[in-house]
Every structure is written in C-alpha cells, then in structure tokens.
Design a protein around this motif. Structure first.
Motif: not given
Lengths: 228, 522, 295
Positions: B262-286
């Motif tokens: 999505i970020s490559r084809f929208s030619q932007t960086e991912v919105f809220g990258k830090v929260s994306m990483i934290l979300s993945m961490a939360a999903i992993t731990l939960l």
C-alpha cells in the motif's frame, strides 16, 4: 453524485433497520437465546457500520488520490498525526470494553450453573454416535436418544415450568451437546462434567446435534428436546 | 523494453541448483513453488469437500475419507502453504529490505527448506480422520499409523520453522545495512521479526504436545487419560497455546506485505509507522494469552472465560489501528492502481470481515452458538484466505518481474482478482450465515439438520458456498497458469514494472541515503 | 566456476531430506519395530555427523574465515546486541530451549500440583483465586503415584541419582576449564582445551550410562513405565528429553574436539558456545533433580 450518496445512505439505514427488525420479531425460546439475539444484533449493526466505513474510506481515498505519475523516492512524504491516532485508539478501546461488558452477565450464569439448585438433574452422556439421558436419583431412568432397531429419534421431554440442570459428560471421545435454537452448546468430555441450567423454555421441539468432531458419524448424532 | 539487469534465468532446471542452492532469492522461490504445489492439492481437497456438500446426502465421497480430507486440507494449508509463503517471501525480501547479501546462515536456510518436504510427505500420506486439532481421545484411540504420520510431519515442520526463525532473527540483527536502525526498519522486516519471535517461542509448545500425543499412541503413556488424573482438555490447552500464536505466524507477514504494497503504490510512507510497529508487538504478545477462547464450551468454569474474552477483545484494538493506518496511508498519496495494490486492498477487506466475525465468535453468549460451527470456519478463512493469501498473491505479483525477469499477463491477473474476491466473499460469507443457522463444522452430510426451521436456507447457503469455492478454484487456476506461462512466454519486464519508484527494493546506495534522510511531515 | 560453487551446497539438502529417515524411524517406533527405528535414526545421525565432519575438514583447509564465521562490522557497534558477537545465535537458540524446558518442567509440576493432594493445591488455588474444586484444565486429584500407588521417593533410586547429579556438575567444571584454556590459546596441550573437552564428554557419557541403567532397572525391577500414571508419564518425558539434550551436547563437544584436532578452530568462541549449551543442560538437570526426585 449527491443523489447517489443519499441513496446509498438510505440503503445502509434500511439494511440496519432490517437487521433490527429481524431480531426483534422472533421471540427467543429461552434466556440464552434471548441474550444471544440481543448481543448479536448490537454486534451485527456495529460490524456493518465498520465494514461500510472501511469500504467508503477506501473508495473515497482511491478516487481522490488516484494518479499514475511516478515520483522519485526523494519526494516521498510521511504523514503523521498523533491526535488522530490517539483518538481512534481511545474510541476502539471504549468500543471493545463496551462489547466486553455487555457479554459478561450470561457468561457468569453459564459458568456457575453447577452451583444452582434445579428441580431435576439430568445426566447427558455422549456416545459414538448417540446421546444417553438419565434422571439422577431415579433408578432405570436411562434411555438413549436413538432407537437402534427402528432408527427413530427418542425425544428428551422437559416440562416448561420445571428447572433443569444438565450434567454433560461422555463415555468415549469428546462430543458437544449443541441445541442451536436454545442458544447453547457444551462439550461432553470424558472424565469431566459440564453443567447447563435450563428454565422457562418455550414449548416446542429443539434439535440436538453434535458439534465436536467425534468420528465417522459425527454428522449423524441425533437427539431431540421436547418441551411440553 | 528489456534491460540488462533483468534476464530470465531458469536456474531451477539444473538439479544441482534446484537441490543445493543457498541463494536467498532462489530458496525463497523454492518455498513459493513448494507452497504452490501444496495449495493446488489442498485446494482440490477443499473443492471435493465443497462439491460433496453441494447437495445434502451422500454423493461421491465416503465419510471417513472426507474426514481425512479436512484434516489434511487444514494442516497443509497452515503449515505448508501460508507459513511456507511467509518464509518464502521473507527469504526473498528481507535481505533486500535490510541491504544484506543473503541470510546469515545460507546453508541452514537450505536445510530448513528441504526438511519441509519430508514433513509435507508425512502429513499428505496420513489422511488421518481427526481434524487438524487432533483432540484426544479420538486421535489416540484411532488405530493404524495415520495419526502417527500426521504427528511426525508436524514435528518436522516445527523443527524447520525454528531453524528458519533463528536464521531470520540473526539476519535482521547482524546484517542490517550500516545506519539502518531498528526505527528505520521497514514494516515488512518488522513483521518477519515478530513472526520469527512467535515461531521461536511457540513451537516448543506444540513439539511437546505432539511428542506427548505420539508417546500416548505408541507406548500408551497416560498424558491425557482420565483415570490417571489428567484430562483430554489438557491437550486442548497445550495445543491452542501454540496454535493461537500460530495464527499470527500466518497473518503477520501478510500485514507487513500489505503495509509494503500500500505504501509503495500510494507513493507515501506508511501512516503512523510507530503505532504500526507497536500494534504488531501488541498482537504478538497478546497472542500468547488468548488461547482459552477456543475452550469456552469445553470447560466453561475453568479457566476463567472472562479473562480470555478480555484479552482477545484487546487484540481487536491494534487490529483496528492497523486497518485505519493502511487506509490513511493512501491519504495525499499518488496512488498507482495496479494488481498488487488491489490485492492489498483485498487483504484489508478480508481482514476486516474476519475481524468483525472474530469479535462475534469471542463474545461468550455468541460463542455458545458459534463455537465449532461454520461461523468459525468462515471467520478464520476470511482472515487466512481473504486476508493472508490475498496479500501473498499481491506480493507475488509485485516481485514477479524481479523473480523471473518477465511480466505477468495483467488481464489474467485482473480476472484472478475479480474471481478471487467475489469467490471468497461468497464462500466464507455464506459459511458465516450457515454457522448462525446452526450448522456445525466438519459435517459430511447436513440432511440430518432437516428438522431445523431454516433448513431451506442451510441448503441454499451451502450451494452458494460451493459456487464461491469453485470461483476461487478458477481464480487460482488462472493465477497458476499466469505464473507458469508468463515465466516462459511473458513479456520481458521493464526496469520499473509499475511506473513507480520502489524504495528499499532494487535500490542503489545513493537512493538508500536519500531514503534515510527523509523528512517527516506533520 | 568459483562463483557457481559458492551458491550451491551439496550437503545441505541431503541433511534436510535425511530428516525423512528420522521420520520413518519414528514411524517404525510407533508401530513397535524398535530395532528398525534405532537403525533409521542411527542412519540419520550418521548423515549429520558425516556432513559436519566434512564441513570442519573443509574449513581446516582454508585460511580465511568462512562467511558465517565473521561478525559483520556494523553489528559489533550495535548498542544492544553488539557485545554478543558470534555467540548471538546460541542465545537465540537457548531462548527456544529455555521455553521448551520451562514448559516441560512447568507443565509436569503444575500437573503434579493439581493432581497431588499432598502439595496443597487447594490452598494455592484459594490464594490465587482459582477454582478450588481441582478441575482446572479438567484435571482432578488422583494422587501423584504410579499404578501401584507408590509415591516418587518409593520408586526412584535417589542415592544413585544424587551421585549422577554430582557427576554432571563435575562435567560443568571441566567445561569451564576447557573454556579457560581456550581463552589462553592452549588447545592441544596436556591441560589444554581438547583434553578438558574430552573429559567433559566422557563424564557426560558416564551420566548417560547411569541414566540408562536407571531406566532399565526402573522398567524391569519396578515395573515403572510411561503408563504408570501421570507421574510415570511426566518422569520419562522430562528426563528423556534432558537425556537427549545431553547426547546432543556430547556430540557437539566431540565436533569441537575434532575441530581443534584438525586445526579449524580459530578462536575460543566455539568452545564458549558449546560451554553455554552444556551449562544450560546442567542447570536444567538441577531443576529436574529437585522437582522430580527430591520434592
């Protein structure tokens, strides 16, 4: 364009009203099913709203920012909005906690069934591939849900104004005592009792099926509850 | 317009390379081919099952065979299709994304791949009628060597995934480009890191469980037997405390791929990258503390169901955050609508549909009806087929020109997309309806449900589900045809197949530096 | 040709595919053909040993370090993991192993807490707010005894195992000495790393033989098998997995000895990695000894 929007809004509202109507018109036969209908309605409406929100967002953003020109990596932008992110995290948390709390009371009712006093205790024993019922404290009250010679289904007859405690276990492998119309299922685990408390069921016939894979004839493990 | 950089190489036709390659791209491709072979046959099993269910009553499969089919279908799809795709794409992309030459242990990488082949042989040859959950006592009392084969296959697959996980972690920790800090690491690599962590931490659990079941079968060990004080429920807890995290092994790389595409084809960086990483961490731990939601009906009073409901509901929060971040990534972008982008949108759709049904399944009063019905089947297929496999298909189209040096046929790819999305919505949507109507899963014949008031609806939705399944079958046939045909006969690829700049893939050192000095806009 | 050679490995796919042989071995085991099972697992081990020996030999012939032997420069500067250098992989591997053994021991001991009345599950459960009717996870108090009603201290030969524990602790000491010698660069001397490693392997083998003797006497004399209740089942699970890890450790040590002998050993980090693994196994045994035998 405006007309289209109004039309789609009307369509969505109509759909939500339909869900609402669908689940209000059918009276639930017992309290498990009532709770199920109530929560399912809320969640279905919320789900439809969320799905439509996602679709609308995707389509609107796509239409607005569609372009085929390439830019160099240098021009790539990063957007960032803390307020928005914190905002929707809070909204999501509140929503989730709301869903959690409305699900709670029946959970406790179901879990604490073995502490309740019932008029009659019926032990339900799963076999490959039929159910066996017996009224506790009554000698020779045991019967199977299936007549082996004729293949007929023998119903478990319950009275509407009596309270029952079902004590579910299994004689061989794990089964699951599932009555879809009464809104509950409970696993029949060998060596372990699970309890279901039943009261105030509407008169009628309710089909029992097995919901845990138990062997070749898993699909054909009939039973019937008849409330008179 | 052919360039020098991309020429088609049929390296896999050389048997020495085919078996012995230690190049990360080639092993990645081997994983993908392996996964394709498995998905074709496991998909055929699914079509046979759906065809049998088109009409009520027995048609052309025996009940016992049918049970074998759903066991193998489930196991193969999880361990040898989706997980293998995750490992394959990780192999292919991670070294590129972090600017490394190869994985840290190229040869262990090869070993891990070739271990999967015997593993899949054992699972395929088992056809054990137990379901992929293998609940005792059913799985223990069954004679013959079918269940043993299944157990052995999974033990081997688990070992392979641990080796792969250590390799990925070492690669990301050791071989990052100088200056590429953890914060600058892209989301796909992050997702592989979390995936590897789950594999590392959760696989021991299933290995112990499988060994216990193996010993219980072969030596009569009493791990799950009731007269020794234990209980079959013990297995369920061991099994699900692996298998729930295992779901995230499948979905995390797909999330990473979606962020990437999505970020490559929208030619932007991912919105809220830090929260994306934290979300993945939360999903992993939960993910490690939610397993009890598979057992609400198995032992309603212990362990406490409310705890697992709560933790599972909490997972909905990071999932929701991720969904909206993906959507807002398009904001103020310059979106190039092409095949991979559409598949990423399809992932978001499948993920949302699977997500809302997941919330329903997790609510105990609803779970008392939905548990072990088609509702659950519809729910997790939305996530895995509509979600993970869509993202994986998109990623394969994305890197296709780099893999083969040729371009796939776009028209066929669009046909694949349309059949795929309509197919999975029809199949799994109607499975959700079937579950709500009270049809339990793993039912070989639903004519016994004819006493239910909505029997007509049950027949109707079973038919719709079958039609949808065959649409997915057509979609996948198009995909496989396109994949193989274009590799030999497709147009030679341009240097920039999508007319967009693709940071972190196929980049020069200068471009890397530009990317690292990117400005953040508020 | 040189580059071709670098991207192809002949041994790796053979090792990978030879896991099929183990699989067939396990399958024979499950069908009761133990001789065939051990033969097949033996073939598998031979393949692994052969390929590792071949690899070590190849490395001893080249002067420059192999690609996975060098630690990338940028990694050494890493603020979090940098100090670990080449040992990083064994730490990651040990995470998995720690989880594995914590689970085996933890599960077995929690089973015991629930099943054994003597350990006061009810009090603990009441304290933690768990259901006290002992059906957590569906378990119930049948007692931590074998099929004849004997408790652990009545079945197990504790003096022998205490001796065995001391044997294993001794091997940890020789391992430390081996590492010390390797740090000093003394590999082949009389009190060098090689001899200490051989000693460690020997003591480890002694430990294993005593354990095998214990198993045989338990099975033959005491009729104590995996079928002897949860107690028997978890006993063999825990000590069996530990024994297999000791065997793996011994094989690893022997590889190190061969590596020193053939001159492929370039610094002490390999000895240190082996040492970390060996000490881990020792610690696990001490836990096991306490929780399985003594409590």
């Amino acid at each position: 364009m405006n007309k289209l929007r109004r039309k789609s809004l009307l369509f969505v509202l109509g759909f939500l009203a339909l869900i609402n109507g669908l689940y209000s018109s059918i009276a639930a036969p017992n309290d498990y099913r009532e709770k199920y209908d109530e929560i399912f309605k809320i969640q279905l409406i919320l789900s439809v709203i969320i799905i439509i929100m996602v679709l609308v967002m995707a389509i609107v953003l796509l239409r607005k920012y569609k372009s085929n020109e390439a830019i160099s990596p240098k021009e790539i932008k990063v957007f960032h909005n803390n307020k928005l992110e914190i905002g929707w995290t809070l909204v999501a948390t509140v929503l989730v906690l709301y869903l959690f709390f409305i699900s709670l009371p029946p959970t406790e009712n179901f879990a604490a069934a073995n502490n309740k006093q019932a008029d009659v205790t019926i032990s339900v024993i799963g076999h490959q591939f039929y159910w066996e019922f017996a009224i506790e404290g009554v000698v020779n009250s045991s019967f199977t849900s299936l007549n082996f010679t004729t293949g007929e289904i023998i119903p478990l007859v319950l009275f509407q104004n009596t309270t029952y405690l079902l004590k579910v276990t299994s004689a061989d492998v794990i089964h699951s005592f599932f009555v879809p119309e009464l809104g509950f299922k409970v696993d029949a685990v060998p060596g372990h009792y699970n309890y279901v408390y039943l009261e105030n069921i509407q008169k009628g016939e309710y089909r029992v099926t097995c919901a845990e894979y138990c062997g070749v004839n898993h699909y054909n493990m009939p039973g019937l509850i008849k409330v008179v | 317009m052919a360039t020098e950089r991309k020429t088609t190489s049929y390296w896999f036709l050389d048997y020495k390379k085919f078996f012995g390659t230690i190049d990360h791209k080639q092993i990645g491709m081997l994983y993908m081919m392996f996964s394709f072979v498995n998905i074709v046959f496991a998909g055929l099993l699914a079509l046979i099952m759906r065809a049998e269910l088109y009409n009520p009553g027995k048609d052309f499969v025996e009940s016992r065979d049918w049970a074998g089919y759903f066991t193998v279908h489930g196991t193969v799809m999880i361990f040898f299709v989706v997980m293998a795709m995750g490992a394959g794409l990780g192999n292919y992309l991670v070294p590129k994304m972090i600017g490394a030459r190869d994985l840290y242990w190229p040869r262990w990488n090869n070993i891990a791949f070739w271990m999967l082949v015997p593993a899949s042989y054992f699972v395929w040859s088992s056809m054990a009628p137990i379901g992929w959950t293998a609940y005792p006592p059913n799985a223990i009392v069954l004679g013959g060597d079918k269940v043993d084969r299944w157990l052995i296959g999974l033990i081997l697959a688990g070992t392979s995934s641990v080796i792969g996980a250590i390799n990925f972690l070492l690669t990301v920790i050791y071989l990052r480009r100088p200056g590429l800090t953890w914060k600058k690491l892209d989301l796909f690599t992050w997702s592989i890191v979390f995936m590897a962590f789950i594999q590392l931490a959760a696989t021991p659990v299933i290995t112990i469980g499988l060994v216990m079941e193996f010993l219980a079968r072969s030596l009569g060990a009493t791990y799950f037997s009731t007269n020794a004080g234990s209980s079959p429920l013990f297995w369920q807890h061991v099994f699900w405390s692996y298998s729930h995290p295992a779901v995230y092994i499948m979905i995390l790389p797909a999330m990473g791929l979606t962020s990437l595409i999505i970020s490559r084809f929208s030619q932007t960086e991912v919105f809220g990258k830090v929260s994306m990483i934290l979300s993945m961490a939360a999903i992993t731990l939960l993910g490690f503390i939610v397993w009890g939601h598979h057992n609400f009906t198995a032992s309603p009073n212990s362990p406490p169901g409310w705890f697992f409901t709560l933790t599972t509901f909490l997972i909905a929060i990071p999932s929701g955050i991720k969904t909206f971040n993906w959507l807002l990534t398009m904001y103020k972008g310059k979106i190039v609508v092409d095949v991979p982008f559409l598949f990423a949108i399809s992932f978001v759709l499948g993920f949302v549909l699977g997500g809302v049904t997941g919330v329903m399944v997790n609510t105990i009063p609803l779970d008392l009806v939905f548990h072990d019905t088609y509702f659950v089947v519809g729910h997790f297929h939305f996530i895995i087929i509509g979600g993970a496999l869509s993202a994986v298909s998109g990623a394969i189209y994305f890197i296709y020109s780099d893999m083969t040096g040729r371009m796939y046929n776009r028209k066929l790819a669009y046909a694949h997309y349309i059949f795929w999305v309509i197919g999975y919505i029809l199949t799994f949507g109607s499975m959700n309806v079937l579950g709500a109507l009270g049809m339990p899963r793993r039912y070989y014949d639903y004519s016994v449900l004819s006493i239910l008031p909505n029997y007509d609806m049950i027949v109707l939705f079973n038919r719709i589900a079958t039609i949808g399944a065959f649409m997915q079958g057509i979609a996948f046939t198009i995909f496989v045809f396109n994949f193989i045909y274009s590799a030999f006969k497709g147009e030679l690829a341009d240097e920039k197949p999508y007319n967009i700049a693709i940071p972190r893939l196929w980049m020069t050192d200068e471009e890397w530096e530009q990317l690292e000095n990117m400005e953040v806009m508020h | 040709m040189e580059e071709e050679h670098e991207h192809v490995s002949g041994m790796a796919p053979i090792v990978g595919l030879s896991f099929a042989v183990t699989g067939f071995g396990l399958l024979e085991f499950s069908q009761g053909n133990y001789a065939m099972a051990f033969l097949l697992v033996g073939i598998f081990l031979a393949v692994v040993v052969g390929s590792v020996v071949k690899e070590i030999k190849k490395r001893s012939e080249t002067v420059e370090a192999h690609e996975d032997e060098e630690v990338p420069i940028q990694f050494k500067k890493d603020p979090i993991f940098g100090f670990m250098g080449k040992k990083l992989w064994i730490w990651i591997f040990l995470i998995s192993e720690v989880i594995f053994f914590t689970l085996i021991i933890g599960l077995s001991f929690s089973l015991r807490l629930v099943v054994d009345e003597g350990l006061g599950y009810r009090e603990i459960a009441k304290f933690c707010g768990l259901p006290t009717d002992s059906n957590l996870f569906g378990l119930y108090p049948a007692g931590w005894v074998d099929q004849e009603g004997r408790a652990p201290h009545e079945v197990l030969d504790i003096p022998l195992t205490t001796l065995n524990t001391f044997v294993l602790i001794t091997s940890s000491y020789t391992m430390v000495k081996a590492h010390e010698a390797a740090e000093k660069g003394d590999f082949l001397g009389k009190w060098g790393a090689r001899n200490y490693l051989l000693m460690t392997a020997g003591i480890g083998a002694t430990f294993l033989s005593i354990q095998v003797f214990e198993y045989v006497s338990l099975i033959i004399n005491e009729n104590f098998t995996v079928q002897s209740g949860l107690f028997g089942a978890t006993f063999y699970l825990q000590t069996g997995f530990h024994g297999m890890h000791v065997l793996g450790g011994i094989i690893m040590i022997l590889f190190m000895v061969y590596k020193i002998q053939s001159g492929a050993m370039k610094d002490s980090s390999d000895v240190e990695i082996t040492g970390l693994y060996w000490h881990f196994i020792d610690v696990v045994w001490i836990m096991l000894f306490t929780l399985v035998y003594l409590v």
